[in-house]
Design an enzyme around this catalytic site. Structure first.
Site, PDB file in Angstrom:
ATOM      1  N   ILE A  14       0.849  -1.203   0.000  1.00 40.70           N
ATOM      2  CA  ILE A  14       0.000   0.000   0.000  1.00 40.70           C
ATOM      3  C   ILE A  14       0.878   1.245   0.000  1.00 40.70           C
ATOM      4  O   ILE A  14       0.574   2.250  -0.645  1.00 40.70           O
ATOM      5  CB  ILE A  14      -0.973  -0.025   1.194  1.00 40.70           C
ATOM      6  CG1 ILE A  14      -1.802  -1.316   1.139  1.00 40.70           C
ATOM      7  CG2 ILE A  14      -1.897   1.192   1.180  1.00 40.70           C
ATOM      8  CD1 ILE A  14      -2.617  -1.617   2.353  1.00 40.70           C
ATOM      9  N   ASN A  37      10.130  -6.690   4.557  1.00 44.53           N
ATOM     10  CA  ASN A  37       9.018  -7.388   3.898  1.00 44.53           C
ATOM     11  C   ASN A  37       8.743  -6.774   2.531  1.00 44.53           C
ATOM     12  O   ASN A  37       7.613  -6.762   2.046  1.00 44.53           O
ATOM     13  CB  ASN A  37       7.761  -7.304   4.791  1.00 44.53           C
ATOM     14  CG  ASN A  37       6.675  -8.260   4.331  1.00 44.53           C
ATOM     15  OD1 ASN A  37       6.981  -9.283   3.702  1.00 44.53           O
ATOM     16  ND2 ASN A  37       5.423  -7.920   4.574  1.00 44.53           N
ATOM     17  N   SER A 127      -7.006  -0.430  10.483  1.00 48.17           N
ATOM     18  CA  SER A 127      -7.623  -1.577   9.830  1.00 48.17           C
ATOM     19  C   SER A 127      -9.010  -1.863  10.373  1.00 48.17           C
ATOM     20  O   SER A 127      -9.292  -1.600  11.538  1.00 48.17           O
ATOM     21  CB  SER A 127      -6.732  -2.808  10.056  1.00 48.17           C
ATOM     22  OG  SER A 127      -7.409  -3.985   9.711  1.00 48.17           O
ATOM     23  N   THR A 129      -9.882  -4.501  11.192  1.00 48.26           N
ATOM     24  CA  THR A 129      -9.725  -5.538  12.238  1.00 48.26           C
ATOM     25  C   THR A 129     -10.044  -4.986  13.617  1.00 48.26           C
ATOM     26  O   THR A 129     -10.322  -5.746  14.539  1.00 48.26           O
ATOM     27  CB  THR A 129      -8.261  -6.049  12.275  1.00 48.26           C
ATOM     28  OG1 THR A 129      -7.454  -5.301  11.380  1.00 48.26           O
ATOM     29  CG2 THR A 129      -8.188  -7.489  11.872  1.00 48.26           C
ATOM     30  N   TYR A 152      -1.897  -8.697  16.165  1.00 49.39           N
ATOM     31  CA  TYR A 152      -1.823  -7.706  15.072  1.00 49.39           C
ATOM     32  C   TYR A 152      -2.973  -6.703  15.215  1.00 49.39           C
ATOM     33  O   TYR A 152      -2.746  -5.497  15.251  1.00 49.39           O
ATOM     34  CB  TYR A 152      -1.904  -8.400  13.706  1.00 49.39           C
ATOM     35  CG  TYR A 152      -2.299  -7.441  12.608  1.00 49.39           C
ATOM     36  CD1 TYR A 152      -3.617  -7.348  12.185  1.00 49.39           C
ATOM     37  CD2 TYR A 152      -1.357  -6.591  12.044  1.00 49.39           C
ATOM     38  CE1 TYR A 152      -3.996  -6.436  11.204  1.00 49.39           C
ATOM     39  CE2 TYR A 152      -1.722  -5.675  11.065  1.00 49.39           C
ATOM     40  CZ  TYR A 152      -3.050  -5.602  10.656  1.00 49.39           C
ATOM     41  OH  TYR A 152      -3.416  -4.698   9.696  1.00 49.39           O
ATOM     42  N   LYS A 156      -3.174  -2.417  16.243  1.00 44.27           N
ATOM     43  CA  LYS A 156      -3.897  -1.337  15.548  1.00 44.27           C
ATOM     44  C   LYS A 156      -4.773  -0.577  16.542  1.00 44.27           C
ATOM     45  O   LYS A 156      -4.827   0.652  16.548  1.00 44.27           O
ATOM     46  CB  LYS A 156      -4.748  -1.905  14.403  1.00 44.27           C
ATOM     47  CG  LYS A 156      -3.949  -2.469  13.253  1.00 44.27           C
ATOM     48  CD  LYS A 156      -3.054  -1.427  12.597  1.00 44.27           C
ATOM     49  CE  LYS A 156      -2.276  -1.999  11.419  1.00 44.27           C
ATOM     50  NZ  LYS A 156      -1.350  -1.023  10.829  1.00 44.27           N
TER      51      LYS A 156
HETATM   52  C1  WQD Z   1      -9.879 -12.915   3.026  1.00 43.78           C
HETATM   53  C2  WQD Z   1     -10.842 -14.098   2.948  1.00 43.78           C
HETATM   54  C3  WQD Z   1     -10.136 -16.055   4.129  1.00 43.78           C
HETATM   55  C4  WQD Z   1      -6.684 -17.010   1.680  1.00 43.78           C
HETATM   56  C5  WQD Z   1      -6.465  -9.255   5.849  1.00 43.78           C
HETATM   57  C6  WQD Z   1      -5.525  -8.964   6.948  1.00 43.78           C
HETATM   58  C7  WQD Z   1      -6.062  -7.831   7.767  1.00 43.78           C
HETATM   59  C8  WQD Z   1      -6.340  -6.654   6.866  1.00 43.78           C
HETATM   60  C9  WQD Z   1      -7.271  -7.026   5.744  1.00 43.78           C
HETATM   61  C10 WQD Z   1      -4.634  -4.998   6.738  1.00 43.78           C
HETATM   62  C11 WQD Z   1     -10.992 -14.819   4.281  1.00 43.78           C
HETATM   63  C12 WQD Z   1     -10.209 -16.317   2.630  1.00 43.78           C
HETATM   64  C13 WQD Z   1      -7.795 -16.372   2.190  1.00 43.78           C
HETATM   65  C14 WQD Z   1      -6.805 -18.310   1.107  1.00 43.78           C
HETATM   66  C15 WQD Z   1      -9.158 -18.242   1.552  1.00 43.78           C
HETATM   67  N1  WQD Z   1      -5.134  -6.154   6.328  1.00 43.78           N
HETATM   68  N2  WQD Z   1      -9.006 -16.987   2.119  1.00 43.78           N
HETATM   69  N3  WQD Z   1      -8.046 -18.857   1.065  1.00 43.78           N
HETATM   70  O1  WQD Z   1      -7.977 -12.080   6.661  1.00 43.78           O
HETATM   71  O2  WQD Z   1      -9.843 -10.688   5.613  1.00 43.78           O
HETATM   72  O3  WQD Z   1      -7.713  -9.628   6.318  1.00 43.78           O
HETATM   73  O4  WQD Z   1      -6.647  -8.110   5.041  1.00 43.78           O
HETATM   74  O5  WQD Z   1      -5.019  -4.257   7.544  1.00 43.78           O
HETATM   75  O6  WQD Z   1      -5.105  -7.507   8.702  1.00 43.78           O
HETATM   76  O7  WQD Z   1      -5.467 -10.127   7.705  1.00 43.78           O
HETATM   77  O8  WQD Z   1      -7.770 -11.152   4.310  1.00 43.78           O
HETATM   78  O9  WQD Z   1      -7.073 -12.105   2.172  1.00 43.78           O
HETATM   79  O10 WQD Z   1      -6.314 -13.259   4.298  1.00 43.78           O
HETATM   80  O11 WQD Z   1      -8.689 -13.402   3.632  1.00 43.78           O
HETATM   81  O12 WQD Z   1     -10.277 -18.780   1.514  1.00 43.78           O
HETATM   82  O13 WQD Z   1      -5.833 -18.938   0.631  1.00 43.78           O
HETATM   83  O14 WQD Z   1     -10.306 -15.046   2.035  1.00 43.78           O
HETATM   84  O15 WQD Z   1     -10.658 -17.160   4.839  1.00 43.78           O
HETATM   85  O16 WQD Z   1     -12.338 -15.231   4.403  1.00 43.78           O
HETATM   86  P1  WQD Z   1      -8.397 -10.966   5.784  1.00 43.78           P
HETATM   87  P2  WQD Z   1      -7.359 -12.507   3.570  1.00 43.78           P
END
Ligand code: WQD
Length: 340
Positions: A14, A37, A127, A129, A152, A156
């Protein structure tokens, strides 16, 4: 002379897209990044897009001596956008000390340096989150902050509280907290994009790597949720739209003193999309099939969350406008560019 903006973590996903938008809006940018990273070659991509190379200082913001040296070598920084943080939810559960030390240490050092070097404001990368599993969707900025479901997410929440307390203490600074939903996609030029190290944790890089044949198949983490197709729902926001919101926030913070010293905005599209719907969007945008299987739920996953972006739309005059198919096409073009 253009206003100088510090972007911490600016060679990251980002951060790099935001640097492009800042430079195209006429700001000068200094990036500080410890490259833990991200890759320094991202600077080449930024230069290829904007025609100018941002100033770059390799260093760790958790080290105060390094940070002070950066400010001394780059005088006149008026604003900061703080992206520098560890951000893997799963990893944070196993390495909490690393996450608290890195994410909070970085912020505390920046806040301490700001008055000393005449920095007026900080845009903080927060986030969705912080909301945990919302009771209702869509979710606006008045929704309750729930106990974090990971270290994490807690960093935040604590970071937002630290900024609030420092401003309440009378420090001569301002801040805008931007609570992102799910940033996805890449720059349309395919010169910069998401570059996860190792096996991608996030959905879209896993989709594009599977489509490219790098991964055998995608695992959809659960299709037994209480949603129309059983898979989780998220608010997937194009990274370029997200980056534009940061430029608007920075301008608002630096150009006017008529607003509250601390403001909060949710940055999302306002549309919830399921994991399976996103896979379909990718396939229809690119014509490339994504082999996948349904697997067990992933621990810590929220069932459904999407934004009510009304406040950002009306107060910032910002709207996420990129169609999801364009976002998927950009992500695919970026993945394909990595083959070269
Ligand atoms: C999205 C959906 C998974 C991978 C992340 C960060 C969070 C924030 C927002 C920054 C979920 C599903 C994922 C895979 C899947 N970032 N999935 N198979 O967890 O919503 O949040 O982005 O602030 O901190 O954790 O994003 O892309 O990991 O998952 O089914 O191989 O996709 O279960 O439902 P998430 P994600």
């Amino acid at each position: 002379m253009n206003e100088n903006i510090l972007v911490t973590g600016g060679t990251g996903y980002i951060g790099s897209h935001t640097t492009v938008q800042l430079m195209e809006a006429g700001y000068d940018v200094v990036i500080i990044d410890n490259l833990s990273n991200s890759n320094v070659n991202v600077l080449d991509g930024i230069e290829a897009i904007t025609g100018k190379r941002p100033a770059f200082f390799e260093g760790d913001c958790t080290d105060m001596k390094t940070l002070r040296r950066m400010f001394e070598q780059n005088p006149g920084i008026k604003g900061i956008i703080n992206f520098a943080a560890s951000k893997a939810v799963g990893e944070s559960v196993h390495k909490p000390i690393l996450y608290y030390r890195n994410n909070l240490g970085t912020l505390l050092n920046l806040l301490e340096c700001m008055p000393e070097f005449g920095v007026k404001g900080i845009v903080f990368s927060s986030s969705c989150t912080v909301y945990g599993e919302p009771d209702n969707n869509p979710i606006d900025e008045t929704a309750p902050i729930k106990p974090a479901t990971s270290p994490y997410g807690n960093t935040k929440q604590i970071s937002e509280e630290i900024i609030r307390d420092v401003i309440t203490s009378g420090a001569p600074i301002k801040s805008i907290l931007l609570r992102y939903f799910n940033p996805i996609g890449a720059h349309p030029s395919a010169k910069i994009g998401e570059l996860p190290l190792g096996v991608p944790q996030n959905l879209v890089p896993y989709i594009t790597q599977t489509a490219a044949g790098i991964r055998k198949e995608l695992t959809v983490f659960g299709d037994d949720y209480n949603t129309p197709d059983g898979s989780c729902i998220r608010d997937f926001i194009d990274v370029n739209d997200l980056a534009k919101a940061h430029v608007i926030a920075m301008k608002r913070m630096l150009d006017s003193d008529d607003h509250d010293k601390l403001e909060v905005f949710n940055l999302g599209t306002g549309c919830g999309l399921s994991v399976l719907q996103l896979i379909n969007a990718f396939e229809s945008a690119t014509g490339v099939k994504v082999p996948y299987k349904i697997g067990p739920r992933r621990e810590g996953d929220i069932e459904k969350i999407w934004a009510d972006p009304k406040k950002a739309n009306e107060v910032l005059g910002w709207t996420a406008e990129t169609p999801i198919t364009d976002t998927m096409a950009n992500a695919w073009r970026w993945q394909e560019s990595l083959k070269n």
